[in-house]
Design a protein around this motif. Structure first.
Motif, mmCIF file in Angstrom:
data_model
loop_
_atom_site.group_PDB
_atom_site.id
_atom_site.type_symbol
_atom_site.label_atom_id
_atom_site.label_comp_id
_atom_site.label_asym_id
_atom_site.label_seq_id
_atom_site.Cartn_x
_atom_site.Cartn_y
_atom_site.Cartn_z
ATOM 1 N N THR A 65 0.811 -1.225 0.000
ATOM 2 C CA THR A 65 0.000 0.000 0.000
ATOM 3 C C THR A 65 0.841 1.271 0.000
ATOM 4 O OG1 THR A 65 -0.137 -0.183 2.407
ATOM 5 C CG2 THR A 65 -1.988 -1.055 1.124
ATOM 6 N N VAL A 66 2.162 1.148 0.015
ATOM 7 C CA VAL A 66 3.039 2.325 -0.029
ATOM 8 C C VAL A 66 2.947 2.974 -1.411
ATOM 9 C CG1 VAL A 66 5.467 3.047 -0.038
ATOM 10 C CG2 VAL A 66 4.610 1.523 1.765
ATOM 11 N N THR A 67 2.817 4.289 -1.455
ATOM 12 C CA THR A 67 2.733 5.010 -2.725
ATOM 13 C C THR A 67 4.048 5.680 -3.104
ATOM 14 O OG1 THR A 67 1.896 6.983 -1.603
ATOM 15 C CG2 THR A 67 0.259 5.429 -2.485
ATOM 16 N N GLY A 68 4.955 5.821 -2.142
ATOM 17 C CA GLY A 68 6.278 6.337 -2.445
ATOM 18 C C GLY A 68 7.139 5.267 -3.093
ATOM 19 N N SER A 69 8.318 5.675 -3.561
ATOM 20 C CA SER A 69 9.251 4.747 -4.220
ATOM 21 C C SER A 69 10.649 4.957 -3.654
ATOM 22 C CB SER A 69 9.288 4.985 -5.730
ATOM 23 O OG SER A 69 8.011 4.833 -6.306
ATOM 24 N N SER A 70 11.381 3.887 -3.475
ATOM 25 C CA SER A 70 12.752 3.992 -2.999
ATOM 26 C C SER A 70 13.585 4.829 -3.959
ATOM 27 C CB SER A 70 13.380 2.604 -2.863
ATOM 28 O OG SER A 70 14.772 2.702 -2.616
#
Length: 526
Positions: A359-364
């Motif tokens: 569910t994370v919308t950020g990206s490494s």
């Protein structure tokens, strides 16, 4: 892997020489930029302090569903995930908001934490009957409205103006800080060196060193103040209200000088950390990340501070520098990829080999350390009950709703607390259970009518009446002095806002509030 994450509060990007700033000498931030990879298009997510920290913990935006508040029971915190994967996590912070009703859960997500007292209105020295008259003689009432305090008797937040009460406590603390090693930033770094002395021979740990400075009030030791003394000899002006600028050029210079002194202090103490890395050769096996939660307007665009005005570049475009031992050959390089605060959580997890929740919308950002790999086409940012901003790295667009009151918005939470106080009875009486969102793990939430006075925008009686939607080309006009009238670009960026709202499973009334169509977008994790 070991990681040191250094988080300052309200550290303006253009205060740093590494980003082109010239008004403040920042040799150590600049030194780290030559060692690390510097990100030129890094933006905020949710504003201000605790919403930004929920973004950092969860890798998702906070402002689409609620205002300032605690970590939610269903939230996936990077600190908890690291700990469950045998990475020891420790927080050192002087950020007083962690220890108010609206900040619970964040510090507790770490395996251990140290709290340093004395920032902002934290009562470092408790005085039931403070010397109000003497404080009025020293502190300018435009920043310290002490004229609103009672002249006699005990002073509590229940018997006087809230702002006056907070700033009275801040004035008492400011008078109490006489030696440099007593200042909270100095104490935070001392605790960090103690942690490193004890644990630098160990592996698999994460240290978050978080300093409230250079957040207002701009209180620095005398040697830093002397370096940026403007000659102003009036009453103390170091804690701007969140308002339109009405100060003289001399007063503006004095306030900026106080901010500069505090940034210079942050720079020197950060330099001591770099010296420690040098002395003990931590560069070979320890990642070091430097950033902030948001910026601050110092009369640019004729505004002070943040919150209700458009989130100009001075607020939303923030510094990020990253050192990774595996990418030492990239030292001094810069990246133009678009990144934001929500990218920190998956980055920390990837640094330590942990799985990123779906569910994370950020990206490494680790892949970007190699080269200018595109990370995002656009990013939105904002504050619940305020405008929404969007950038694609070239244009920024700040959209205000037609209905500025926010009376048709709802809060969705299982932790009913505002910044300082719990939700009032009227708010709780309006609550009903709402179906789960895609990130609540099947749990319903409380849905409550928003009382506009309880938003971060409205808490001091402020409104959005003197603000309006605006579009800028930040590549051609980086100071945002020339608003654009380009309906085609505005329409494209409106669609980007809708896309990000949908990606975050925003409630339908948020689309209605901003007069945006609700697109059919696959949710994060689906």
């Amino acid at each position: 892997m070991r990681t040191v994450f250094v988080l300052f509060d309200s550290l303006n990007r253009m205060a740093l020489g590494a980003y082109g700033g010239t008004s403040i000498v920042t040799p150590n931030f600049d030194r780290f930029s030559r060692k690390s990879v510097t990100f030129d298009k890094h933006y905020v997510g949710s504003l201000p302090c605790m919403p930004a920290r929920r973004d950092m913990h969860t890798g998702r935006l906070n402002f689409t569903h609620r205002n300032w508040g605690p970590l939610e029971p269903f939230d996936e915190s990077f600190a908890r995930i690291l700990s469950t994967n045998s990475v020891y996590t420790h927080l050192i912070s002087d950020h007083l908001h962690y220890f108010e009703n609206g900040g619970w859960g964040y510090a507790n997500a770490f395996d251990s934490w140290d709290f340093v007292r004395g920032q902002e209105y934290d009562a470092l020295k408790v005085m039931v009957r403070p010397p109000v008259e003497r404080l009025r003689e020293r502190f300018d009432e435009r920043h310290y409205p002490l004229h609103k305090l009672p002249d006699e008797g005990a002073i509590t937040r229940g018997n006087t103006d809230k702002t006056a009460f907070k700033r009275m406590r801040g004035a008492i603390t400011e008078e109490s800080l006489t030696e440099e090693d007593e200042f909270p930033t100095a104490k935070c770094f001392a605790k960090a060196f103690d942690f490193l002395n004890t644990n630098r021979g160990e592996d698999d740990w994460f240290l978050q060193l978080e300093c409230f400075d250079p957040h207002e009030p701009f209180v620095a030791p005398e040697r830093f103040k002397a370096a940026y003394d403007t000659g102003y000899n009036g009453k103390i002006l170091d804690w701007p209200l969140y308002e339109k600028n009405a100060n003289s050029p001399e007063e503006i210079a004095a306030i900026r000088g106080n901010y500069a002194a505090l940034v210079a202090m942050c720079d020197e103490y950060f330099g001591r950390l770099l010296d420690y890395f040098d002395e003990h050769d931590l560069w070979k096996d320890t990642a070091l990340v430097l950033t902030t939660d948001h910026g601050f307007l110092l009369s640019e665009h004729d505004w002070w501070a943040k919150n209700r005005m458009p989130y100009y570049e001075e607020i939303s475009h923030i510094p990020l520098m990253v050192w990774h031992p595996d990418h030492d050959v990239k030292a001094g390089e810069r990246r133009q990829s678009l990144t934001q605060t929500t990218d920190l959580m998956p980055t920390f997890l990837e640094l330590h080999g942990c799985t990123v929740p779906k569910t994370v919308t950020g990206s490494s950002i680790l892949p970007i350390l190699k080269d200018n790999t595109p990370n995002h086409g656009s990013k939105i940012f904002g504050m619940f009950g305020g405008p929404v901003g969007v950038t694609d790295g070239t244009y920024t667009y700040y959209r205000y709703p037609e209905d500025l009151s926010g009376k048709n918005l709802h809060l969705y939470t299982l932790m009913p607390a505002h910044m300082i106080d719990l939700f009032d009875i009227g708010e709780l009486q309006s609550s009903e259970l709402a179906p789960p969102f895609n990130f609540t793990k099947g749990a319903p939430t409380l849905k409550m009518k928003l009382d506009p006075k309880n938003t971060q925008v409205g808490q001091d009686g402020d409104t959005l009446e003197d603000c309006e939607t605006a579009l800028y080309d930040v590549e051609a006009d980086p100071k945002q002095e020339k608003p654009l009238d380009d309906p085609a670009v505005a329409k494209r960026l409106e669609a980007e806002i809708s896309h990000h709202f949908a990606l975050h499973d925003a409630p339908p009334e948020l689309f209605t509030h901003f007069d945006l169509a609700q697109p059919d977008v696959a949710l994060a994790g689906e």
